[in-house]
Design a protein around this motif. Structure first.
Motif, PDB file in Angstrom:
ATOM      1  N   ALA A  33       0.874  -1.435  -0.069  1.00 58.72           N
ATOM      2  CA  ALA A  33       0.233  -0.020  -0.040  1.00 58.72           C
ATOM      3  C   ALA A  33       1.043   1.503   0.110  1.00 58.72           C
ATOM      4  O   ALA A  33       1.338   1.636   0.768  1.00 58.72           O
ATOM      5  N   ILE A  34       0.433   2.422  -1.227  1.00 63.15           N
ATOM      6  CA  ILE A  34       1.491   2.978  -1.573  1.00 63.15           C
ATOM      7  C   ILE A  34       0.390   5.000  -0.976  1.00 63.15           C
ATOM      8  O   ILE A  34      -0.368   4.502  -1.200  1.00 63.15           O
ATOM      9  N   GLU A  35       1.952   5.033   0.485  1.00 66.27           N
ATOM     10  CA  GLU A  35       0.919   6.407   1.432  1.00 66.27           C
ATOM     11  C   GLU A  35       2.330   7.739   0.637  1.00 66.27           C
ATOM     12  O   GLU A  35       3.205   7.283   1.094  1.00 66.27           O
ATOM     13  N   PHE A  36       1.344   8.851   0.071  1.00 63.58           N
ATOM     14  CA  PHE A  36       1.954   9.822   0.033  1.00 63.58           C
ATOM     15  C   PHE A  36       1.238  11.289   0.445  1.00 63.58           C
ATOM     16  O   PHE A  36       0.328  11.368   0.292  1.00 63.58           O
ATOM     17  N   ASN A  37       2.463  11.596   1.600  1.00 65.22           N
ATOM     18  CA  ASN A  37       2.157  12.841   2.665  1.00 65.22           C
ATOM     19  C   ASN A  37       0.262  12.313   2.693  1.00 65.22           C
ATOM     20  O   ASN A  37      -0.566  13.133   3.219  1.00 65.22           O
ATOM     21  N   GLY A  38       1.258  11.356   3.240  1.00 61.63           N
ATOM     22  CA  GLY A  38      -0.576  10.689   3.848  1.00 61.63           C
ATOM     23  C   GLY A  38      -1.632  10.551   3.471  1.00 61.63           C
ATOM     24  O   GLY A  38      -2.846  10.068   4.055  1.00 61.63           O
ATOM     25  N   ILE A  39      -1.853  10.573   1.717  1.00 61.21           N
ATOM     26  CA  ILE A  39      -3.205  10.128   1.125  1.00 61.21           C
ATOM     27  C   ILE A  39      -2.932   8.751   0.892  1.00 61.21           C
ATOM     28  O   ILE A  39      -1.852   8.361   0.139  1.00 61.21           O
ATOM     29  N   GLY A  40      -3.510   7.748   0.848  1.00 59.72           N
ATOM     30  CA  GLY A  40      -3.516   6.638   0.325  1.00 59.72           C
ATOM     31  C   GLY A  40      -3.487   7.333  -1.137  1.00 59.72           C
ATOM     32  O   GLY A  40      -4.709   7.359  -1.937  1.00 59.72           O
ATOM     33  N   TYR A  41      -2.873   6.292  -1.466  1.00 62.29           N
ATOM     34  CA  TYR A  41      -2.573   6.335  -3.144  1.00 62.29           C
ATOM     35  C   TYR A  41      -2.927   4.738  -4.188  1.00 62.29           C
ATOM     36  O   TYR A  41      -4.105   4.897  -4.951  1.00 62.29           O
ATOM     37  N   ALA A  42      -2.352   4.101  -3.770  1.00 60.35           N
ATOM     38  CA  ALA A  42      -2.716   2.478  -4.591  1.00 60.35           C
ATOM     39  C   ALA A  42      -1.813   1.781  -3.807  1.00 60.35           C
ATOM     40  O   ALA A  42      -0.899   1.493  -2.959  1.00 60.35           O
ATOM     41  N   VAL A  43      -2.633   0.352  -4.387  1.00 60.16           N
ATOM     42  CA  VAL A  43      -2.080  -1.358  -3.393  1.00 60.16           C
ATOM     43  C   VAL A  43      -1.823  -2.289  -4.707  1.00 60.16           C
ATOM     44  O   VAL A  43      -2.435  -1.510  -5.499  1.00 60.16           O
ATOM     45  N   LEU A  44      -0.378  -1.890  -4.919  1.00 60.36           N
ATOM     46  CA  LEU A  44       0.497  -2.714  -5.628  1.00 60.36           C
ATOM     47  C   LEU A  44       0.807  -4.223  -5.114  1.00 60.36           C
ATOM     48  O   LEU A  44       0.863  -4.522  -4.197  1.00 60.36           O
ATOM     49  N   MET A  45       0.661  -5.620  -6.427  1.00 57.49           N
ATOM     50  CA  MET A  45       1.087  -6.629  -5.582  1.00 57.49           C
ATOM     51  C   MET A  45       1.831  -7.043  -6.439  1.00 57.49           C
ATOM     52  O   MET A  45       2.743  -7.050  -7.544  1.00 57.49           O
ATOM     53  N   ALA A  46       3.427  -7.444  -5.000  1.00 57.47           N
ATOM     54  CA  ALA A  46       4.925  -6.644  -5.828  1.00 57.47           C
ATOM     55  C   ALA A  46       5.807  -7.316  -5.116  1.00 57.47           C
ATOM     56  O   ALA A  46       5.440  -7.708  -3.685  1.00 57.47           O
ATOM     57  N   THR A  47       7.046  -7.964  -5.514  1.00 59.11           N
ATOM     58  CA  THR A  47       7.773  -8.521  -4.549  1.00 59.11           C
ATOM     59  C   THR A  47       8.462  -7.473  -3.623  1.00 59.11           C
ATOM     60  O   THR A  47       9.336  -6.142  -3.922  1.00 59.11           O
ATOM     61  N   PRO A  48       8.501  -7.993  -2.004  1.00 60.77           N
ATOM     62  CA  PRO A  48       8.458  -6.804  -1.273  1.00 60.77           C
ATOM     63  C   PRO A  48      10.499  -6.986  -0.902  1.00 60.77           C
ATOM     64  O   PRO A  48      11.039  -7.434  -0.006  1.00 60.77           O
ATOM     65  N   ALA A  49      11.010  -6.775  -2.132  1.00 64.69           N
ATOM     66  CA  ALA A  49      12.343  -5.705  -2.133  1.00 64.69           C
ATOM     67  C   ALA A  49      12.633  -5.389  -2.965  1.00 64.69           C
ATOM     68  O   ALA A  49      11.441  -4.142  -3.800  1.00 64.69           O
ATOM     69  N   ASP A  50      13.081  -4.222  -2.799  1.00 66.36           N
ATOM     70  CA  ASP A  50      14.081  -2.743  -4.060  1.00 66.36           C
ATOM     71  C   ASP A  50      12.326  -1.863  -3.364  1.00 66.36           C
ATOM     72  O   ASP A  50      12.832  -1.033  -4.348  1.00 66.36           O
ATOM     73  N   LEU A  51      11.616  -1.894  -1.910  1.00 64.09           N
ATOM     74  CA  LEU A  51      10.129  -0.990  -2.136  1.00 64.09           C
ATOM     75  C   LEU A  51      11.251   0.714  -1.901  1.00 64.09           C
ATOM     76  O   LEU A  51      10.164   1.735  -2.615  1.00 64.09           O
ATOM     77  N   VAL A  52      12.431   1.392  -1.810  1.00 62.47           N
ATOM     78  CA  VAL A  52      12.360   2.799  -1.216  1.00 62.47           C
ATOM     79  C   VAL A  52      12.708   3.261  -3.115  1.00 62.47           C
ATOM     80  O   VAL A  52      12.224   3.908  -3.552  1.00 62.47           O
ATOM     81  N   ASP A  53      13.248   2.245  -4.158  1.00 60.14           N
ATOM     82  CA  ASP A  53      13.614   2.184  -5.574  1.00 60.14           C
ATOM     83  C   ASP A  53      12.131   2.227  -5.983  1.00 60.14           C
ATOM     84  O   ASP A  53      11.415   3.349  -6.920  1.00 60.14           O
ATOM     85  N   LEU A  54      11.195   1.047  -5.483  1.00 56.06           N
ATOM     86  CA  LEU A  54       9.610   1.399  -6.039  1.00 56.06           C
ATOM     87  C   LEU A  54       8.819   2.841  -6.275  1.00 56.06           C
ATOM     88  O   LEU A  54       8.699   3.184  -6.703  1.00 56.06           O
ATOM     89  N   ALA A  55       9.770   3.421  -4.502  1.00 52.97           N
ATOM     90  CA  ALA A  55       8.544   4.260  -4.278  1.00 52.97           C
ATOM     91  C   ALA A  55       9.245   5.493  -5.200  1.00 52.97           C
ATOM     92  O   ALA A  55       7.896   6.178  -6.008  1.00 52.97           O
ATOM     93  N   HIS A  56      10.149   5.422  -5.561  1.00 53.29           N
ATOM     94  CA  HIS A  56      10.928   6.160  -6.609  1.00 53.29           C
ATOM     95  C   HIS A  56      10.484   6.501  -7.726  1.00 53.29           C
ATOM     96  O   HIS A  56       9.625   7.613  -8.691  1.00 53.29           O
ATOM     97  N   GLY A  57      10.790   5.400  -8.572  1.00 51.23           N
ATOM     98  CA  GLY A  57      10.064   5.071  -9.800  1.00 51.23           C
ATOM     99  C   GLY A  57       8.050   5.503  -9.861  1.00 51.23           C
ATOM    100  O   GLY A  57       8.280   5.516 -10.971  1.00 51.23           O
ATOM    101  N   PHE A  58       8.070   4.707  -9.392  1.00 53.99           N
ATOM    102  CA  PHE A  58       6.605   5.029  -9.403  1.00 53.99           C
ATOM    103  C   PHE A  58       6.058   6.009  -8.994  1.00 53.99           C
ATOM    104  O   PHE A  58       5.301   6.726  -9.968  1.00 53.99           O
ATOM    105  N   ALA A  59       6.794   7.020  -7.912  1.00 57.55           N
ATOM    106  CA  ALA A  59       6.192   8.191  -8.144  1.00 57.55           C
ATOM    107  C   ALA A  59       6.845   9.571  -9.324  1.00 57.55           C
ATOM    108  O   ALA A  59       5.268   9.865 -10.248  1.00 57.55           O
ATOM    109  N   LEU A  60       7.744   8.979 -10.568  1.00 60.54           N
ATOM    110  CA  LEU A  60       7.998   9.461 -11.010  1.00 60.54           C
ATOM    111  C   LEU A  60       7.045   9.097 -12.232  1.00 60.54           C
ATOM    112  O   LEU A  60       6.658   9.916 -13.464  1.00 60.54           O
ATOM    113  N   ALA A  61       6.598   7.854 -12.254  1.00 55.88           N
ATOM    114  CA  ALA A  61       5.931   6.778 -13.621  1.00 55.88           C
ATOM    115  C   ALA A  61       4.397   8.324 -13.558  1.00 55.88           C
ATOM    116  O   ALA A  61       3.198   8.444 -14.298  1.00 55.88           O
TER     117      ALA A  61
END
Length: 260
Positions: A33-61
């Motif tokens: 579950a990805i939350e930006f600035n306290g706002i629930g934004y999306a739930v992704l089904m993902a492999t639980p590794a490199d999640l900080v990388d995922l946060a940056h790439g997803f935010a850019l996309a």
């Protein structure tokens, strides 16, 4: 066994009828579950590794950020049933979250709902600023090398890979995930965090070429996108609109390049 996989017990059944108990590495897939600035934004089904990388790439996309510095913090927290990925964006970017949530395209099985959402689904796509001018031999070299740089896939045979390749086909960085979108987001996010650009190279993905992956490539300023499976018509059209070169159905002895 790392967070990317778990050992599970199975029974191997031979065609002749013999059954043998075995253990096998299975790719991990959990709700993120990805939350930006306290706002629930999306739930992704993902492999639980490199999640900080995922946060940056997803935010850019998602067009919520323009650069790595727009992310002030990103932390993953275990939660009941999955993982909560809390991301803090710079104040000037928080308004984008509110606006995007208001217009966000439904990802449920009912599809897109309403003209407003259709417009959001096919928002104007920018032009690629630096187009790849390399030789297709580089794509074949990258394809041949990729499997050796996918340890999780070797272990599980169930995850996608996304590679940043140099202009001559060398592999600079690879990320893996059960989801093809997540793998690419992780790759782009890792590059953002490390301050790395494409440097005249290209991306190679172990997936089909969908329009979402084309858009992720364009928004990350990728000069060329190569995938091992076929494209969709919308992917080819969006790539043409953005001036993004494609190489698809990449194999060891052939590939396809759309004709414009």
């Amino acid at each position: 066994m790392d967070a990317g996989a778990a050992l599970l017990r199975f029974e191997r059944v031979e065609a002749a009828g013999e059954a043998t108990p075995i253990e096998r590495a299975i790719a991990s897939e959990v709700p993120i579950a990805i939350e930006f600035n306290g706002i629930g934004y999306a739930v992704l089904m993902a492999t639980p590794a490199d999640l900080v990388d995922l946060a940056h790439g997803f935010a850019l996309a998602e067009r919520l950020i323009d650069a790595a510095g727009d992310v002030l913090d990103a932390e993953a927290h275990p939660a009941e049933g999955g993982i909560l990925l809390r991301v803090t964006l710079a104040q000037g970017r928080a308004d984008r979250v509110v606006e995007r949530v208001r217009h966000r395209v439904s990802e449920s099985s009912c599809g897109l709902c309403g003209i407003e959402n259709l417009e959001q689904a096919l928002r104007p796509i920018p032009q690629v600023s630096a187009v790849w001018r390399g030789d297709d031999a580089a794509v074949f070299r990258a394809f041949a090398a990729l499997e050796a740089h996918q340890p999780l896939n070797r272990e599980t045979r169930a995850v996608h890979g996304a590679a940043a390749c140099s202009a001559d086909g060398g592999l600079r960085l690879v990320r893996e995930d059960v989801g093809r979108h997540n793998a690419f987001d992780k790759l782009v996010g890792a590059m953002l965090r490390a301050g790395k650009g494409w440097e005249g190279g290209f991306a190679l993905l172990t997936s089909r070429c969908s329009y979402e992956l084309v858009e992720k490539a364009v928004l990350s300023t990728c000069p060329m996108l190569a995938t091992i499976s076929a494209p969709t018509t919308l992917a080819v059209q969006r790539a043409a609109d953005a001036g993004l070169p494609l190489r698809v159905l990449v194999r060891g002895d052939a590939l396809l390049a759309p004709v414009r």
